[in-house]
Design a protein around this motif. Structure first.
Motif, PDB file in Angstrom:
ATOM      1  N   ILE A 118       0.879  -1.261   0.063  1.00  0.00           N
ATOM      2  CA  ILE A 118      -0.099   0.008  -0.075  1.00  0.00           C
ATOM      3  C   ILE A 118       0.817   1.254   0.056  1.00  0.00           C
ATOM      4  CG2 ILE A 118      -1.858  -1.332   1.120  1.00  0.00           C
ATOM      5  CD1 ILE A 118      -1.195   0.362   3.741  1.00  0.00           C
ATOM      6  N   SER A 413      -4.831  16.502  -1.884  1.00  0.00           N
ATOM      7  CA  SER A 413      -5.300  15.193  -1.122  1.00  0.00           C
ATOM      8  C   SER A 413      -4.546  13.952  -1.210  1.00  0.00           C
ATOM      9  CB  SER A 413      -6.974  14.993  -1.575  1.00  0.00           C
ATOM     10  OG  SER A 413      -7.345  13.890  -0.709  1.00  0.00           O
ATOM     11  N   LYS A 415      -4.542   9.644  -2.185  1.00  0.00           N
ATOM     12  CA  LYS A 415      -5.233   8.586  -2.534  1.00  0.00           C
ATOM     13  C   LYS A 415      -4.337   7.193  -2.253  1.00  0.00           C
ATOM     14  CE  LYS A 415      -5.177   7.805  -7.513  1.00  0.00           C
ATOM     15  NZ  LYS A 415      -5.853   7.799  -8.822  1.00  0.00           N
ATOM     16  N   TRP A 416      -5.006   6.060  -1.777  1.00  0.00           N
ATOM     17  CA  TRP A 416      -4.181   4.898  -1.511  1.00  0.00           C
ATOM     18  C   TRP A 416      -4.001   4.114  -2.668  1.00  0.00           C
ATOM     19  CZ3 TRP A 416      -1.463   4.121   2.979  1.00  0.00           C
ATOM     20  CH2 TRP A 416      -1.758   4.805   4.039  1.00  0.00           C
ATOM     21  N   ILE A 417      -2.943   3.518  -2.988  1.00  0.00           N
ATOM     22  CA  ILE A 417      -2.759   2.688  -4.109  1.00  0.00           C
ATOM     23  C   ILE A 417      -2.376   1.426  -3.648  1.00  0.00           C
ATOM     24  CG2 ILE A 417      -1.150   2.165  -6.139  1.00  0.00           C
ATOM     25  CD1 ILE A 417      -2.678   4.634  -6.659  1.00  0.00           C
ATOM     26  N   VAL A 418      -2.978   0.404  -3.986  1.00  0.00           N
ATOM     27  CA  VAL A 418      -2.981  -1.084  -3.298  1.00  0.00           C
ATOM     28  C   VAL A 418      -2.695  -1.994  -4.292  1.00  0.00           C
ATOM     29  CG1 VAL A 418      -4.230  -2.786  -1.843  1.00  0.00           C
ATOM     30  CG2 VAL A 418      -4.492  -0.299  -1.591  1.00  0.00           C
ATOM     31  N   ARG A 419      -1.691  -2.550  -4.263  1.00  0.00           N
ATOM     32  CA  ARG A 419      -1.166  -3.714  -5.224  1.00  0.00           C
ATOM     33  C   ARG A 419      -0.945  -5.081  -4.555  1.00  0.00           C
ATOM     34  NH1 ARG A 419       1.826  -0.505  -9.278  1.00  0.00           N
ATOM     35  NH2 ARG A 419       1.762   1.823  -8.631  1.00  0.00           N
TER      36      ARG A 419
END
Lengths: 426, 426
Positions: A118, A413, A415-419
Motif C-alpha cells: 500500500i 489530497s 489516495k491509497w494505491i493498493v497492489r
C-alpha cells in the motif's frame, strides 16, 4: 415576458455546465506533468504582459464605476492595476514555476504482512473554488497556485473588479489552452453575481473545496452558506504578552515590528498584554517607540494611569482586528490572566510571549490554542514565505486539513494505491 | 403555559453550557500524559464490566420500545447488548491502550535562515462531535479513540438506543473522573432529541469537527445542516473490473471475497464490470461461485444473455449500495467504458481492477478518483486494521483532512511552535 422560475433553472444549468467543464478539465490537469504545468505558467506570464493594455483598460472601467459608487481610497488603491503591478503579477506567476510540484509524492507506504503493498500518494483536490474581494491579483495568484498543484479553479471575485477579472480570466484561459492544457481549468461565476456565488458554494458534485479570502464577514457568510467543504483563512486578533522577565530591548523591538512593519495584514499585532510587575519598566519605552511610528494606543485603566495619552479601550476593541496603526494595551496580574484573556479574544491565528522564564515559555507554547504560538519572536513570522514554503495560498485558522500558512501541498489530497496478486481478506 | 421562545432559549443555554464544559475539559485532556489517558481507558473497560447489569437493563428498555415501534430484526440485532457484547466492547477499549499516542509528535521542523526555529507539532482537535445511528458500541468506541487522541466528545446517538447510551455515557464519565481526568470530556445531547442534534451541528464555538457515522441519508443531512466542519465517512458503491487479461482463479476468488466475506460493510463489492472479450471465459465460473454462496445477480442485457438466471438491472441499481448479497454485473467494451461507468456511479470509496496488463493497471490506478484504488486485490482491504492503523475512526470519502481509513492521527490537528531570540521580520 421572462418566467422567473425558468430563468432560474436556466441559470442553474449554465452554472452547472461551467463547473462540470472545470471538473472534466481537472481530470486532464491531474495527470499533467510538471513540465506541462510549468509551460502553462510561463505562457500565463507572457500573455499577461502581452495584454497589459486590455487589462488596464478594463481596470479603468472598474475604477470609474468604483469612484461613482463612492469606494474609499484604500479600496480603490487595492483595485488598481497598472503596467508595474501587472508586471509584478506576471513575475509572481513565474515564481510558481520554481516551486516543487506536490503531486505524485508518496506520503507513506508499506508492505502488509500478507504481501499486499500500500502507498499513500498525493493527488490534486480537483476543483478549488475561490471566493474573494477587491484585489484582482488574487485571480491570477490562486489560478497559478492551483495549476501547479494540478487543480482547476472556479473563481468568484469581488463585483468591484468584475471587468478586470473578466479580462484576466480570458488571459488565463487563452494562455493555458495555448500551452496545450484545457482552458476550462479556469472558470468564473462572476457574470452571475450573487446567484453565481451561491451556486458555487453548493456545487458539491463539481467543486471539492472552497477557499474564501477576505473579511471576517465574507468568511462567515461562506461558512454559513456553503455545503462544499471550506478552508477558513481567518482574521487575526493577534496578541503579544510581555512577561515579568521580558527583556526591554526585545520587548521594544518585537512589539514595534509586530505592530508597525505591516499593520494591514492578519499576522500584525492587535493587542499587547503586559505583566503588572513589568509594566513600569516596559510600557514607557515600548509605547514611546510605537507612538514615534504613529501608533494610536487604546489602554485599559492601568495603562492609562501610566500613560495618560492613551484612549480608553472597550470590550469591542479587544475583539477587533484593527488592521491599522491602532493597538489595544492591557496590564494583567499573571500568566494565567494573560492566558485567560487570549483564550477569550484570540481568533487562534498567532500568539506570542516575550519572556526569559523557561517554565512560562513552555506553558504558553503548550496551553495557547492557535495556528502559531511563539516565544521571543515577532508575530509577523506566521507567513508561507517566511516558513520557507515559497508561496502562500492563505493562512488557515481552522484545525481540519491545514492549519497556519498553506503552501502547495495543502492544495492536495491523497489516495491509497493498493497492489496485490490475487490477495483476498481472511 | 410554556412560552415556546423562552423554552427554546433555555434549551440553547443548557446545550451551550454542556458543550462549553466539554470544550473546557478538552483543554485539560489535551495536556494529559499518555499514561493518564491509558489509565482512564483501563478504568472504562473495568467499569463497563462492573455495570453490565445496568447496561443490559437499559438496553432491554430500548429493545422493548423498538419492538413496539416495529423495528426490523437486523436493526434490533444491532441494538442488542448482552454480557458477551459488553465484554467485547471493553476488550476493544483495552486495545486502544496499546495504540500509539499521536499527540506531541513533531510532524516537521526546521531552523529558518535567520535562526528562528519552527516545529509543527500534533495537537488534539479539541471537541469531536459524533452523530451516529443504532449501534450503542459506537458510543464507547468513539469516546475511547477520542480520549486516546486527547479529544473530548459530544455524542448524538440514535434515538432507538437512547436509554442504553445514557447509561454508557454515565459509565464513561464516572470511569474517566475516577481516573483523575475531567468526566466532562464525554457529553451527550441525546436527551434533547433533534434540537440537541441541530445545536451540536452548529456549535462552532465549542465543537471542532463533526463525524457522522451511518446511512447516506444521515451523512447528507449533517452536511446540509452543519456549520461545524464535517468529515464524511461515506457510503461505498464499490466496483471491480475484470479486464480482458484477468486470471480466472484470481477473478473468481477476488469477486467472491469482495462481495461475500462481509456484505453489509462499506468496502464490500456492489458492482462487477467485465471486459466483453473475457465475459464468456470469466462470467460462468465467477457467477457460479457467487451463486453457490447465495448471491443474487442483477445483470445488464449482455450478462443475462450469458446467464439467463440474472435479474435485470436498473439505473438505480448501479447507484445503490445494497449492503446485502445482491450484486450488479455489467459487460463493458473497453477499459475506457469501465472508467466512464465508475466515474458516473462511484462514491469514491474503493475501486479495483483485475488484470495482467501493466498499462491498463497503471491507467486504472492513475485515473480512478477514489480513496483507495487497487489492482488484483480484494476491495475488503480498505480498512484501518488491515492497513495496520490498529483502530479505525471511520473511512473518509472526502478529500479534505483525511481520505480513506482514519486512525488516531486523523483525530489530531497541528500547531506551529516558533522559538526566537528577539527576532523581528525584516
Amino acid at each position: 415576458m421572462i418566467d422567473v422560475r425558468t430563468a432560474h433553472a436556466d441559470l442553474a444549468e449554465v452554472l452547472d455546465a461551467r463547473l462540470a467543464a472545470a471538473k472534466e478539465a481537472s481530470r486532464r490537469l491531474a495527470r499533467a506533468t510538471t513540465a506541462e504545468k510549468d509551460a502553462a505558467l510561463a505562457a500565463i506570464a507572457e500573455r499577461l504582459r502581452a495584454r497589459v493594455d486590455d487589462i488596464v483598460a478594463a481596470n479603468r472601467e472598474d475604477l470609474e464605476r468604483g469612484r461613482e459608487a463612492g469606494l474609499g481610497t484604500g479600496l480603490l488603491d487595492r483595485l488598481t492595476l497598472d503596467d508595474a503591478r501587472i508586471g509584478a503579477i506576471a513575475d509572481a506567476v513565474l515564481d510558481v514555476v520554481g516551486l516543487g510540484d506536490p503531486v505524485g509524492e508518496t506520503v507513506s507506504g508499506r508492505t502488509l504482512p500478507n504481501g499486499v503493498r500500500i502507498e499513500q500518494v498525493r493527488v490534486p483536490l480537483g476543483v478549488v473554488g475561490a471566493i474573494y474581494e477587491a484585489r484582482p491579483n488574487v485571480t491570477v495568484d490562486i489560478a497559478a497556485l492551483a495549476l501547479k498543484s494540478g487543480n482547476a479553479v472556479a473563481l468568484r471575485g469581488g463585483s468591484a473588479a468584475e471587468r478586470t477579472n473578466a479580462v484576466l480570466v480570458e488571459v488565463l484561459r487563452e494562455a493555458i489552452a495555448g500551452a496545450g492544457l484545457p482552458g476550462d481549468v479556469v472558470q468564473t461565476v462572476d457574470d452571475y453575481g450573487r446567484e453565481g456565488a451561491r451556486h458555487l458554494m453548493r456545487a458539491r458534485d463539481h467543486v471539492d473545496v472552497l477557499i474564501p479570502r477576505g473579511s471576517a464577514a465574507l468568511i462567515r457568510a461562506v461558512v454559513d452558506e456553503a455545503t462544499v467543504p471550506v478552508i477558513e483563512t481567518g482574521a487575526g486578533v493577534v496578541h503579544m504578552f510581555l512577561d515579568a522577565s521580558a527583556r526591554e530591548d526585545w520587548s521594544v523591538d518585537l512589539v514595534h515590528n509586530a505592530k508597525v512593519q505591516r499593520p494591514s495584514v492578519c499576522n500584525a499585532l492587535e493587542t499587547l498584554l503586559v505583566h503588572a510587575d513589568a509594566a513600569d519598566r516596559l510600557l514607557p519605552p515600548v509605547l514611546a517607540r510605537l507612538e514615534a511610528s504613529g501608533v494610536t494606543v487604546h489602554g485599559d485603566d492601568r495603562v492609562r494611569a501610566l500613560h495618560p495619552g492613551a484612549l480608553p479601550t472597550t470590550d469591542e476593541d479587544w475583539a477587533t482586528e484593527h488592521m491599522s496603526l491602532d493597538l489595544n494595551v492591557g496590564v494583567v496580574d499573571s500568566l494565567d490572566d494573560a492566558l485567560a484573556h487570549i483564550r477569550r479574544y484570540s481568533t487562534r491565528h498567532t500568539e506570542s510571549i516575550v519572556t526569559n522564564d523557561l517554565g512560562n515559555a513552555e506553558r504558553f507554547l503548550d496551553e495557547v490554542d492557535a495556528a502559531a504560538v511563539m516565544v521571543n519572536a515577532s508575530t509577523r513570522f506566521t507567513d508561507g514565505a517566511e516558513f520557507g514554503f515559497g508561496a502562500e495560498v492563505g493562512i488557515s485558522t481552522q484545525k481540519l486539513h491545514a492549519r497556519g500558512p498553506m503552501g502547495l501541498p495543502e492544495l492536495t489530497s491523497t489516495k491509497w494505491i493498493v497492489r496485490g496478486s490475487g490477495h483476498v481478506r481472511a
